[in-house]
Scaffold this active site. Structure first.
Site, mmCIF file in Angstrom:
data_model
loop_
_atom_site.group_PDB
_atom_site.id
_atom_site.type_symbol
_atom_site.label_atom_id
_atom_site.label_comp_id
_atom_site.label_asym_id
_atom_site.label_seq_id
_atom_site.Cartn_x
_atom_site.Cartn_y
_atom_site.Cartn_z
ATOM 1 N N HIS A 14 0.870 -1.208 0.000
ATOM 2 C CA HIS A 14 0.000 0.000 0.000
ATOM 3 C C HIS A 14 0.893 1.241 0.000
ATOM 4 C CE1 HIS A 14 -3.763 2.173 1.700
ATOM 5 N NE2 HIS A 14 -2.882 3.105 1.347
ATOM 6 N N HIS A 16 1.377 5.459 -1.770
ATOM 7 C CA HIS A 16 0.941 6.579 -2.623
ATOM 8 C C HIS A 16 2.169 7.169 -3.302
ATOM 9 C CE1 HIS A 16 -3.096 6.666 -0.785
ATOM 10 N NE2 HIS A 16 -2.441 6.198 0.251
ATOM 11 N N LYS A 96 -9.913 -0.421 -5.153
ATOM 12 C CA LYS A 96 -9.881 0.245 -3.844
ATOM 13 C C LYS A 96 -11.185 0.975 -3.581
ATOM 14 C CE LYS A 96 -7.883 2.122 -0.148
ATOM 15 N NZ LYS A 96 -6.750 3.007 0.022
ATOM 16 N N HIS A 135 -10.493 1.271 2.381
ATOM 17 C CA HIS A 135 -10.211 2.293 3.397
ATOM 18 C C HIS A 135 -11.409 2.236 4.341
ATOM 19 C CE1 HIS A 135 -8.381 6.143 4.841
ATOM 20 N NE2 HIS A 135 -9.521 6.064 5.506
ATOM 21 N N HIS A 173 -4.340 -0.445 6.134
ATOM 22 C CA HIS A 173 -3.817 0.296 7.294
ATOM 23 C C HIS A 173 -4.666 0.097 8.553
ATOM 24 C CE1 HIS A 173 -6.647 2.954 5.335
ATOM 25 N NE2 HIS A 173 -5.790 3.424 4.484
ATOM 26 N N ASP A 245 1.484 2.673 3.507
ATOM 27 C CA ASP A 245 0.632 3.863 3.364
ATOM 28 C C ASP A 245 1.487 5.130 3.353
ATOM 29 O OD1 ASP A 245 -1.692 5.228 2.841
ATOM 30 O OD2 ASP A 245 -2.294 5.388 4.936
HETATM 31 O O1 DOR Z 1 -3.140 9.526 5.727
HETATM 32 C C1 DOR Z 1 -3.530 9.204 4.615
HETATM 33 N N1 DOR Z 1 -3.061 9.795 3.495
HETATM 34 N N2 DOR Z 1 -4.470 8.270 4.519
HETATM 35 C C2 DOR Z 1 -5.042 7.969 3.350
HETATM 36 O O2 DOR Z 1 -5.899 7.136 3.344
HETATM 37 C C3 DOR Z 1 -4.685 8.709 2.129
HETATM 38 C C4 DOR Z 1 -3.355 9.276 2.207
HETATM 39 C C5 DOR Z 1 -3.050 10.278 1.107
HETATM 40 O O3 DOR Z 1 -3.327 9.981 -0.047
HETATM 41 O O4 DOR Z 1 -2.511 11.338 1.411
HETATM 42 ZN ZN ZN Z 2 -3.348 5.080 1.669
#
Ligand code: DOR
Ligand code: ZN
Length: 346
Positions: A14, A16, A96, A135, A173, A245
């Site tokens: 997971h 980003h 997702k 989520h 998470h 995450d």
């Molecule tokens: O803290 C987070 N940031 N939780 C998420 O689910 C998304 C992520 C983000 O994309 O910044």
């Molecule tokens: Zn995330």
């Protein structure tokens, strides 16, 4: 350097990576992982196979030896006819579910009041064996911020879980004891575990003044919740595996009023996980390897990575910031020194 162990190269289930000018940095920050599950919450979100394919190629252009495992963002623009193609695409791992309003770029996600409209997708996903990454939080103002995961599970996720028993569901998470109990109660259910939910509690959000770099969603919770997650990892429960995450936001935004949620950990996350085992006197490399490199692959039916990660007993200083396009991003525990360093050598 004092090499003390070697394990199968880990995967991050997971992460980003964002897009545009951030991508050349974020791909490299994750490149000690063999593969990573790439979250689709871009602007606009990734809702078609074509968009996911193009995004994957932008990632591979930066690092052709990285293994991005793409995801689609569930909303009404995902075409049901496309779902049957997904099982044949080894680079597209799942879909997702973002409850609308729950987190960064979730506005175009699923309104929980309309969740049942998406049961037709879940039915097809169960049929074609396409995993559902969740989520698991509600976002109503009336609900206590620290109970968002609990309420989502009780009000919505258990219904989905029981109606589609063969659907693979990943509670992303996991952040609470309720989440841990949910995962343990059902087959075909697993959870990703982040470094921040293993290391931080809600005290860390406030100790010494408000700590914006510890703010993420789901928010870190009580010591009891943290302990529940920690115990599953320490006992080697295969339903719980690494997913960072890591979610970079520029420093100036994080340190401003109403800063966004996200803890950035990618480049130091393997070491942060190792430190978790060290802290608990569980430096068992076979256990660490299972959590970082095997259990996630097993759950998704993937082969293990061929390469190896070498671990050295060498101090690792966590930098104050890392470049992010024209800006910078502050990592979790900036300025702290950890005892182990890892490298991919072969
Ligand atoms: O803290 C987070 N940031 N939780 C998420 O689910 C998304 C992520 C983000 O994309 O910044
Ligand atoms: Zn995330």
């Amino acid at each position: 350097m004092n090499k003390i162990a070697q394990i199968i190269q880990p995967d991050d289930f997971h992460v980003h990576l964002r897009d545009g000018e951030y991508l050349k940095h974020t791909v490299q920050y994750s490149s000690k992982y063999g593969r990573a599950v790439i979250m689709p919450n871009l602007k606009p979100p990734i809702t078609s196979i074509k968009q996911a394919w193009e995004y994957k190629n932008r990632i591979l252009e930066i690092n052709p030896s990285f293994g991005p495992l793409m995801t689609l963002y569930l909303n009404p623009s995902v075409k049901k006819e496309e779902l049957k193609e997904i099982p044949s695409l080894d680079w597209l791992l799942g879909i997702k579910l973002y409850p609308s309003g729950a987190t960064t770029h979730s506005e175009e996600g699923v309104k929980v009041s309309e969740l049942e409209k998406f049961y037709a997708y879940f039915e097809l996903m169960e049929k074609y064996q396409i995993p559902l990454m969740v989520h698991g939080e509600v976002s109503d103002y009336e609900i206590d911020f620290f109970e968002r995961e609990k309420i989502f599970i009780e009000k919505y996720l258990i219904n989905i879980r029981e109606k589609f028993p063969k659907l693979k569901i990943i509670l992303e998470h996991v952040s609470s004891k309720v989440g841990v109990d949910f995962v343990n109660s059902y087959d075909n259910t697993a959870a990703t575990v982040t470094p921040q939910h293993l290391h931080l509690t809600r005290n860390d959000l406030f100790f010494g003044g408000i700590q914006p770099h510890h703010f993420c969603l789901p928010i870190v919770k009580t010591a009891k919740d943290q302990e529940a997650i920690a115990q599953e990892v320490l006992k080697g429960n295969p339903k719980f595996f690494a997913g960072t995450d890591s979610a970079p936001h520029p420093k100036n935004k994080k340190e401003s009023c109403c800063g966004p949620a996200g803890v950035f950990s990618a480049p130091i996350s393997i070491e942060l996980y190792i430190y978790f085992f060290e802290k608990h006197n569980k430096m068992d490399w076979s256990l660490i390897e299972k959590f970082l490199s095997k259990y996630g692959a097993d759950f998704y039916g993937l082969e293990y990575n061929k390469r190896k990660l070498s671990i050295f007993q060498e101090p690792l200083y966590i930098p104050q910031e890392y470049p992010l396009g024209k800006e910078t991003v502050v990592p979790m525990w900036a300025g702290k020194t950890l005892n182990y360093t890892t490298l991919i050598l072969d």
